[in-house]
Design an enzyme around this catalytic site. Structure first.
Site, short mmCIF file in Angstrom:
data_model
loop_
_atom_site.label_atom_id
_atom_site.label_comp_id
_atom_site.label_asym_id
_atom_site.label_seq_id
_atom_site.Cartn_x
_atom_site.Cartn_y
_atom_site.Cartn_z
N ASP A 60 0.87 -1.16 0.00
CA ASP A 60 0.00 0.00 0.00
C ASP A 60 0.91 1.22 0.00
O ASP A 60 1.62 1.48 0.98
CB ASP A 60 -0.87 -0.04 1.27
CG ASP A 60 -2.02 0.96 1.19
OD1 ASP A 60 -2.04 1.75 0.23
OD2 ASP A 60 -2.87 0.94 2.10
N ASP A 113 -2.48 2.36 -6.38
CA ASP A 113 -1.43 2.42 -5.35
C ASP A 113 -1.49 1.26 -4.37
O ASP A 113 -0.96 1.35 -3.28
CB ASP A 113 -1.54 3.76 -4.60
CG ASP A 113 -2.87 3.92 -3.88
OD1 ASP A 113 -3.78 3.09 -4.12
OD2 ASP A 113 -3.01 4.86 -3.09
N GLU A 114 -2.15 0.17 -4.72
CA GLU A 114 -2.34 -0.88 -3.73
C GLU A 114 -2.55 -2.22 -4.42
O GLU A 114 -3.17 -2.29 -5.49
CB GLU A 114 -3.56 -0.49 -2.89
CG GLU A 114 -3.96 -1.40 -1.80
CD GLU A 114 -5.39 -1.89 -2.01
OE1 GLU A 114 -5.71 -2.91 -1.42
OE2 GLU A 114 -6.14 -1.27 -2.78
#
Lengths: 374, 398
Positions: B12, B105-106
């Site tokens: 993350d 983003d994860e």
């Protein structure tokens, strides 16, 4: 106006013209059939202004004249009458008395004056064809017409008389069917029309009642005179079918017919049809394709849909070319196979983005664009 | 390789958009800064320094300015975040082929294919990845390492930023026990408040309940809830991303717009932005929805479906105007317009015979896509994008 007529003959005549009615709201008379009595026959005419049909039925005419009656209701009544002998009696105020056995009907008609006459043809281009042959030719291509109204040019069958050939073509932009026969075409009569889909289906219904059919056409309209000499249920002379044509330029179909043959295989039509039909049972709206794979002496037909399952069919064939595969909409493959009657067809294929082509020895070609799987 | 070895990693990225901007402009590091719409948009990412001030996401920019007057507001940089994200996941794929990208983003990694012998080796590999991302992209990423997705995801979020939390096999339940119930998936603010009012604040409190009480609280889903509270989860890391169900883009105007031609131009620009993505995914779409939002936040939309799905702009251009007029019925300026493509079609494409125009358009689109690829701004635009008046700024794009 007064005549006596055989119920089944009358019913048969009405059945010929029944499908051609106009929209009731704009011109109520277009849902009527024009009945004219003359000498020893009556003629029945319907029209929706784009398309009109007239047929003649044997009758015992006692008093000539004309009247129009709602065709659908009249056809239902005539079919149900109890006795073979039917008497028809129209009074000057357009009321019709219909009697058969113990049944009596009084039907309100409209005078013939309001009924739009079917245009008659003068010096148009004209050809005479064999009815059974035209039926078979039309059936081999008519399934490929487009029903997409935004492509109205393709909503019909293209009749072309030129270059010593009579050709019929239909396409919806994804597959194209063409059949041609050699014919002497005088230079002055050469030409082509697009016959609207509705007319094609009516024509197919009418044909095969006799030996010959005469077609007359100009740039805007055409007519067919369909001989009824093989008919035994009251029709006499010929059925007259008038139609407007689809106005516009038919696409240049020659360019989509592959010029070269890559790999050609001979197939048993029925067997291939059954295999494709079975494989197609697993397809869905979202996954609507069957894959044809050629390898040494083997044709494999596979289909799958992610949410259901898959099917695999194989056929022994005579083939020694390279391995090839292409996917197609199964209906596009089955339609020509169903319409043809010969036992053997040839199938030509090149690669997965080039069209597949069915051919027969009778100048028939069906070009089918593949489905690209990514 | 032992089943018990914790090979599931949740990664993350920390304050991702801001981190990307800081990587580009190191003078922003350590500052109270945020990425978001400059005028009337919302904050989409805030630095940890700004968060300390009370800035959160999503928060209207005007409010963020009020709580943190010295906030440095950075406008979205088109293309930057996607590029950094791709490079980040590329580094992940250098470690293991099993990478699941959940969002920009994860995502999850499964190190099982790496054949690592023990926990220490797995830890070392993940720390190596964290360092590589730090070194090559200058962004920080938090990791959670556990035997399953559920626990690794809770672990990665536990000690942000630059977190690295390992939950050894067999300790999943013990790890979760002291955490607030709100950490569990499916327990939102409302449920958490409801549970809190009954004295159930920690995950371990749930495990003390009888099946009867659990059923009363969670209904039919109570077994899943207990499994989650025990740290049990058997979902696999999915390398194939879920297929997109729709493609959409929206724009909040810097000032409310009342010129239909200008709104239409902006909406057409969205078609130009979305269609290359659709082509890149090898998809085609059939339905176009145009949505408008008025200054009072009320909204309306109108949609049209083509007869056949397409991956070309041209068939949709003609519908932008009519759909916009159909949706924009109030005599009021607009705050926002959005364009959405749906009815994403199967990858099958029925080829056409008389489609030279489409073939030419598709070739042209392929060339344009290639020219526009990679850069941060579109190099080649359609003519309808040229009429932008110099004073109309664009505040945010989502």
């Amino acid at each position: 106006m007064k005549f006596k007529i055989n119920r089944d003959h009358f019913s048969n005549g009405l059945a010929q013209v029944l499908n051609v009615v106009g929209s009731k709201t704009t011109m109520p008379i277009l849902s009527n059939v024009l009945i004219e009595a003359d000498k020893d026959f009556i003629s029945l005419t319907t029209t929706n202004l784009d398309l009109g049909i007239r047929c003649k039925i044997k009758a015992e005419v006692k008093e000539g004249g004309a009247v129009t009656l709602p065709v659908k209701r009249l056809a239902t009544i005539v079919r149900e009458l109890p006795n073979l002998d039917v008497s028809f009696d129209a009074s000057p105020n357009h009321q019709v008395k219909l009697a058969s056995g113990g049944s009596n009907f009084r039907i309100m008609g409209i005078g013939k004056e309001e009924f739009p006459p079917l245009p008659e043809f003068g010096d148009e281009k004209s050809f005479t064809l064999d009815q059974p042959e035209l039926v078979s030719m039309l059936k081999s291509v008519s399934y490929a017409q487009s029903s997409d109204e935004t492509r109205y040019i393709l909503n019909g069958v293209y009749f072309a008389f030129r270059d010593g050939k009579f050709s019929l073509v239909a396409t919806d932009g994804r597959r194209l069917a063409l059949i041609a026969k050699e014919m002497e075409i005088p230079a002055t009569s050469a030409g082509a029309i697009i016959l609207p889909a509705k007319t094609v289906s009516e024509l197919l219904r009418m044909l095969d009642k006799g030996e010959k059919v005469k077609i007359d056409f100009s740039d805007r309209r055409c007519s067919f005179q369909i001989g009824t000499d093989k008919d035994s249920s009251g029709l006499i002379d010929s059925i007259y079918l008038y139609s407007k044509v689809v106005e516009g330029n038919y696409p240049n179909y020659q360019q989509v017919i592959p010029k070269e043959t890559h790999q050609r295989i001979k197939l048993e039509r029925e067997l291939l049809l059954q295999c494709i039909h079975r494989a197609a049972l697993v397809t869905s709206e979202k996954a609507n394709s069957v894959k044809l794979k050629l390898s040494s002496n083997l044709l494999e037909i596979t289909a799958q849909s992610p949410d259901f399952g898959e099917a695999h069919e194989s056929m022994a064939i005579s083939y020694s070319g390279p391995e090839l595969q292409a996917a197609f909409n199964p209906s596009f493959l089955m339609d020509p196979l169903k319409a043809l009657t010969k036992d053997e067809v040839f199938f030509e294929v090149k690669d997965e983005v080039s069209p597949g082509v069915f051919k027969t020895l009778e100048n028939f070609i069906c070009v089918i664009m593949p489905v690209r799987l990514s | 390789m032992s089943r018990a070895l914790p090979t599931i990693v949740h990664l993350d990225a920390d304050a991702f958009f801001v981190a990307c901007e800081q990587a580009r402009d190191p003078s922003l590091v350590g500052k109270r800064c945020a990425v978001g719409g400059t005028e009337r948009g919302i904050i989409s990412s805030a630095s940890y320094e700004a968060r300390a001030c009370g800035v959160y996401t999503p928060m209207p920019t005007t409010r963020a300015r009020r709580v943190c007057p010295d906030l440095i507001l950075i406008p979205h940089t088109p293309g930057l975040y996607g590029t950094v994200s791709r490079r980040m996941f590329d580094l992940c794929e250098g470690l293991t082929p099993w990478v699941q990208r959940n969002s920009i983003d994860e995502g999850y990694l499964d190190l099982a294919p790496c054949g690592l012998r023990d926990l220490a080796a797995v830890e070392a590999a993940v720390r190596g990845l964290q360092e590589r991302i730090r070194a090559e992209l200058s962004i920080s990423v938090s990791f959670g390492l556990a035997t399953n997705k559920l626990v690794s995801q809770i672990a990665s979020k536990l000690r942000k930023p630059r977190g690295f939390v390992v939950v050894p096999p067999g300790e999943e339940a013990a790890f979760l026990a002291p955490l607030p119930v709100g950490k569990l998936p499916g327990v939102g603010a409302k449920t958490e408040a409801m549970l809190g009012s009954r004295g159930l604040r920690l995950i371990q409190d749930l495990l003390a309940l009888s099946p009867h009480e659990l059923r009363a609280l969670f209904g039919e889903g109570w077994r899943e809830m207990v499994a989650a509270a025990r740290g049990q989860d058997d979902r696999a890391v999915e390398t194939e991303p879920d297929e997109a169900k729709s493609y959409s883009q929206q724009e909040t105007f810097a000032v409310d717009l009342s010129d239909p031609a200008e709104v239409e131009r902006i909406a057409k620009g969205m078609v130009d932005e979305l269609m290359p993505k659709i082509r890149a995914d090898g998809k085609r779409v059939r339905t176009l929805t145009v949505k408008v939002r008025y200054p009072d936040f009320s909204h309306a939309s109108h949609a049209h479906s083509l007869a056949e799905a397409t991956d070309l702009e041209a068939p949709f251009y003609a519908w932008i105007g009519p759909l916009l007029r159909a949706a924009w019925t109030r005599r009021s300026p607009l705050r926002l317009v959005s364009v959405r493509f749906s009815s994403v079609a199967a990858p099958e494409l029925q080829l056409e015979m008389f489609a030279e125009t489409d073939d030419r358009r598709r070739r042209l689109a392929g060339v344009l896509d290639a020219l526009n690829r990679g850069g941060t701004a579109r190099r080649v635009k359609h003519g309808h994008q040229l009429s932008r008046p110099p004073d109309s700024g664009v505040s945010d794009r989502g």
